[in-house]
Design an enzyme around this catalytic site. Structure first.
Site, PDB file in Angstrom:
ATOM      1  N   ASP A 115       0.876  -1.297   0.085  1.00 36.33           N
ATOM      2  CA  ASP A 115      -0.009   0.015  -0.082  1.00 36.33           C
ATOM      3  C   ASP A 115       0.898   1.118   0.131  1.00 36.33           C
ATOM      4  O   ASP A 115       1.979   1.194   0.356  1.00 36.33           O
ATOM      5  CB  ASP A 115      -0.890  -0.100   1.368  1.00 36.33           C
TER       6      ASP A 115
ATOM      7  N   TYR B 213       7.514  -9.688   7.443  1.00 32.54           N
ATOM      8  CA  TYR B 213       7.034  -8.284   7.531  1.00 32.54           C
ATOM      9  C   TYR B 213       7.520  -7.899   8.730  1.00 32.54           C
ATOM     10  O   TYR B 213       7.213  -8.639   9.766  1.00 32.54           O
ATOM     11  CB  TYR B 213       5.736  -8.057   7.133  1.00 32.54           C
TER      12      TYR B 213
END
Length: 243
Positions: A22, A86
């Site tokens: 994003d 992540y």
């Protein structure tokens, strides 16, 4: 891809990245593959030439190519990945957003409301480990609702992290703490990591209890996710992709 096209290939370039992020999300090390042909009579680019050429044309952009190597024609940066890791960075101890160190702005999330209950967050995290239907943790605005919501979370750790490299120079930064939430899995649903972080922080704030995370999983419905609980993109980093 635009940088590669400036290297004057003799055919259109096919470019595929391992993971899209994003706006506002960061990548410490992403991976991609491309097919690039030079004009007839010119030798194929070496990995070093490709790194230097791409970085020359990427100078204005906040991105750098770290390495390049030749791979078999069957390789695909997205589908051949064994795992993706992540990191989500949390900054605790900020009574007001103005206390965020200037060099850490847009690189972490400082949740409001005081200290977080880390043991409760760790207890809640246990429910997310393993293979589950993560429909509740998939964005309502997912681009591909036909894909399976079943994902396997291989690792979820919540650990303290060192302050930024400049923070020790400033007395006003005493009392701040960085924590990292680490996720490892082969693949993730759209905004799944940010929604998991938001739910865990809600547990740390006492807005949810650890049992609620298991109930959210069992609901298998994105509409069951608590409103406004998704973590912002600024604290999320794609750390690495493994092949």
């Amino acid at each position: 891809q635009k940088a590669a096209e400036k290297l004057r290939p003799s055919a259109p370039i096919k470019f595929h990245i391992s993971s899209r992020t994003d706006t506002g999300v960061h990548a410490l090390a992403n991976a991609a593959h491309l097919d690039i042909l030079r004009a007839p009579g010119k030798a194929a680019f070496t990995g070093e030439q490709l790194v230097q050429g791409l970085n020359y044309h990427l100078k204005p952009e906040p991105i750098r190519i770290l390495s390049a190597q030749r791979v078999p024609g069957t390789f695909h940066a997205r589908f051949c990945a064994l795992s993706r890791t992540y990191i989500y960075r949390l900054l605790l101890g900020c009574a007001h957003h103005s206390q965020i160190p200037v060099f850490e702005r847009d690189l972490c999330w400082a949740p409001a409301g005081g200290p977080l209950d880390i043991p409760a967050m760790r207890e809640a995290a246990k429910s997310l480990l393993g293979t589950h239907d993560f429909s509740t943790f998939r964005s309502l605005h997912s681009e591909n609702h036909s894909q399976s919501p079943v994902r396997t979370l291989l690792q979820l750790e919540i650990q303290p992290a060192p302050l930024g490299f400049l923070s020790h120079h400033y007395d006003e930064h005493r009392g701040l703490e960085f924590w990292e939430v680490k996720f490892k899995g082969r693949a993730f649903l759209y905004r799944q990591v940010r929604r998991m972080v938001g739910a865990l922080v809600a547990v740390g704030q006492g807005k949810l209890v650890p049992r609620d995370i298991q109930e959210l999983l069992e609901a298998k419905d994105a509409r069951a996710f608590p409103p406004h609980a998704m973590a912002p993109p600024s604290g999320l980093f794609l750390k690495c992709v493994e092949y």
